[in-house]
Design an enzyme around this catalytic site. Structure first.
Site, PDB file in Angstrom:
ATOM      1  N   TYR A 208      -0.569  -0.358  10.596  1.00 18.22           N
ATOM      2  CA  TYR A 208      -0.865  -0.709   9.208  1.00 18.22           C
ATOM      3  C   TYR A 208       0.291  -0.300   8.295  1.00 18.22           C
ATOM      4  O   TYR A 208       0.757  -1.094   7.461  1.00 18.22           O
ATOM      5  CB  TYR A 208      -2.164  -0.019   8.761  1.00 18.22           C
ATOM      6  CG  TYR A 208      -2.537  -0.333   7.341  1.00 18.22           C
ATOM      7  CD1 TYR A 208      -3.123  -1.546   7.002  1.00 18.22           C
ATOM      8  CD2 TYR A 208      -2.291   0.579   6.319  1.00 18.22           C
ATOM      9  CE1 TYR A 208      -3.456  -1.841   5.683  1.00 18.22           C
ATOM     10  CE2 TYR A 208      -2.626   0.297   5.007  1.00 18.22           C
ATOM     11  CZ  TYR A 208      -3.206  -0.918   4.697  1.00 18.22           C
ATOM     12  OH  TYR A 208      -3.518  -1.210   3.385  1.00 18.22           O
TER      13      TYR A 208
ATOM     14  N   SER B 282       0.855  -1.187   0.000  1.00 15.67           N
ATOM     15  CA  SER B 282       0.000   0.000   0.000  1.00 15.67           C
ATOM     16  C   SER B 282       0.887   1.231   0.000  1.00 15.67           C
ATOM     17  O   SER B 282       1.986   1.214   0.548  1.00 15.67           O
ATOM     18  CB  SER B 282      -0.875   0.010   1.251  1.00 15.67           C
ATOM     19  OG  SER B 282      -1.513   1.265   1.414  1.00 15.67           O
TER      20      SER B 282
END
Length: 178
Positions: A85, A59
């Site tokens: 994350y 990501s």
């Protein structure tokens, strides 16, 4: 072809059945374990003219990540869901690059690349806190469809243009700088 694609963000620090911080366990350790378990199959399936491929979905959030080797589990510092994350997605890229290096050093017919799929309209972030759910609802109109989000993964997994390319990071079906 092995496409590792997992992504979750948890509001509160949770641990897996193995005792690992859940974001790191799901988003990164699962990639590591599955890839190691399938390593022999990948090596056996690749040839000099058509290499096997490992594709790790990361990501753009990795850019906010920092690997704290003294506290990978967020057990010593305040838990920050986005920090956990981002760290896990940075770990995906570092893992992908190290796999590529090792496959090349051992002259094995396997490539390894990472990618950013884009901001995809999935259930990501739903089911969390009221604030997280609200934020996801507000930004969802700016997300791309799951089909569009899958394009870079499919491209890196099967495109002849990517044959032999390893140790790279892709975004919008192009090599990008992580």
């Amino acid at each position: 072809v092995l496409v590792n694609n997992a992504g979750a963000l948890f509001d509160q620090r949770q641990t897996s059945a193995d005792g690992f911080e859940m974001t790191f366990a799901l988003n990164h350790l699962s990639y590591f374990l599955l890839t190691q378990e399938l390593r022999g199959v990948l090596v056996a399936g690749g040839t000099a003219s058509q290499q096997a491929r490992v594709v790790n979905v990361a990501s753009l959030a990795h850019s906010g990540g920092q690997i704290d080797f003294d506290d990978l589990q967020f057990s010593k510092r305040r838990y920050r869901s986005f920090g956990a994350y981002a760290q896990s997605k940075l770990a995906n890229i570092l893992f992908s690059n190290e796999l590529a290096r090792r496959f090349q050093a051992d002259q094995l017919p396997v490539t390894s690349n990472a990618l950013h799929p884009g901001f995809v309209a999935t259930g990501f972030g739903q089911g969390g806190s009221a604030i997280m759910s609200l934020v996801m609802k507000l930004i969802r109109p700016f997300a791309i469809s799951p089909e569009k989000g899958a394009e870079t993964s499919i491209y890196v997994a099967i495109s002849p243009e990517v044959e032999g390319v390893t140790g790279q990071y892709f975004s919008d079906r192009k090599i990008a700088k992580p």
